[in-house]
Scaffold this motif. Structure first.
Motif, short mmCIF file in Angstrom:
data_model
loop_
_atom_site.label_atom_id
_atom_site.label_comp_id
_atom_site.label_asym_id
_atom_site.label_seq_id
_atom_site.Cartn_x
_atom_site.Cartn_y
_atom_site.Cartn_z
N UNK A 58 66.78 77.10 99.28
CA UNK A 58 66.04 76.02 98.49
C UNK A 58 64.65 76.31 98.43
N UNK A 59 63.80 76.83 99.09
CA UNK A 59 62.34 77.19 98.79
C UNK A 59 62.34 78.12 97.77
N UNK A 60 63.14 79.27 97.54
CA UNK A 60 63.07 80.01 96.59
C UNK A 60 63.31 79.37 95.22
N UNK A 61 64.40 78.43 95.39
CA UNK A 61 64.67 77.73 93.96
C UNK A 61 63.61 76.87 93.38
N UNK A 62 63.12 76.24 94.37
CA UNK A 62 61.97 74.85 93.89
C UNK A 62 60.47 75.53 93.75
N UNK A 63 60.26 76.76 94.59
CA UNK A 63 58.73 77.35 94.49
C UNK A 63 58.78 78.46 93.66
N UNK A 64 59.94 79.08 93.32
CA UNK A 64 59.95 80.47 92.64
C UNK A 64 59.03 80.46 91.37
N UNK A 65 59.02 79.13 90.55
CA UNK A 65 58.28 79.27 89.52
C UNK A 65 56.78 79.47 89.71
N UNK A 66 56.34 79.26 90.98
CA UNK A 66 54.95 79.49 91.44
C UNK A 66 54.65 80.99 91.98
N UNK A 67 55.36 81.18 92.85
CA UNK A 67 55.14 82.35 93.72
C UNK A 67 56.47 83.09 94.08
N UNK A 68 56.55 84.38 94.20
CA UNK A 68 57.74 85.19 94.55
C UNK A 68 57.69 85.70 95.95
N UNK A 69 58.63 85.14 96.72
CA UNK A 69 58.85 85.38 98.12
C UNK A 69 60.29 85.72 98.79
N UNK A 70 60.42 86.31 99.55
CA UNK A 70 61.96 86.59 100.31
C UNK A 70 62.60 87.58 99.43
#
Length: 128
Positions: free
Chosen positions: A94-106
């Motif tokens: 869920x964090x990658x789906x919501x914050x992926x527009x700002x930062x790449x992780x995981x």
């Protein structure tokens, strides 16, 4: 409270610089349109193709870096729309789906998932 909101908005506007990004987007769009015109008007030869590919790569070089998590989320959306089974979707958190527009992780977890799928596909094809 309103002053804090305005100050935060100003800071975000200064850091994110949406006007500069929009201007860059328009410039790149114009360059790609010019390239499309050149493609339509060019002769059909190997030399012309090489020149056009070089122009395209020159434009792509100016593009901002790709947001990998956004690309993966778009891939998942397309797979869902085409009716692919859920196990073919990339397991974004869920964090990658919501914050992926700002930062790449995981991405390491996703690379491991991909390796496991390839290993399973190889084992299945060797059994067949």
């Amino acid at each position: 409270m309103v002053a804090a909101f305005v100050a935060l908005w100003a800071i975000l506007d200064y850091v994110i610089e949406p006007a500069k990004k929009a201007e860059k987007h328009c410039e790149l769009g114009e360059k790609f349109t010019d390239l499309a015109i050149a493609i339509a008007r060019s002769e059909r030869s190997v030399e012309a193709l090489g020149d056009l590919k070089a122009r395209r790569l020159g434009i792509e070089k100016l593009e901002p870096p790709c947001k990998r998590l956004v690309d993966l989320q778009a891939r998942n959306d397309e797979c869902r729309a085409r009716g692919f089974p859920p196990e073919d979707l990339v397991p974004l958190s869920w964090a990658q789906r919501y914050f992926g527009y700002i930062v790449t992780f995981g991405l390491r977890r996703l690379e491991d998932w991909k390796s496991d799928r390839q290993r399973e596909a190889g084992a299945a094809s060797s059994r067949a």
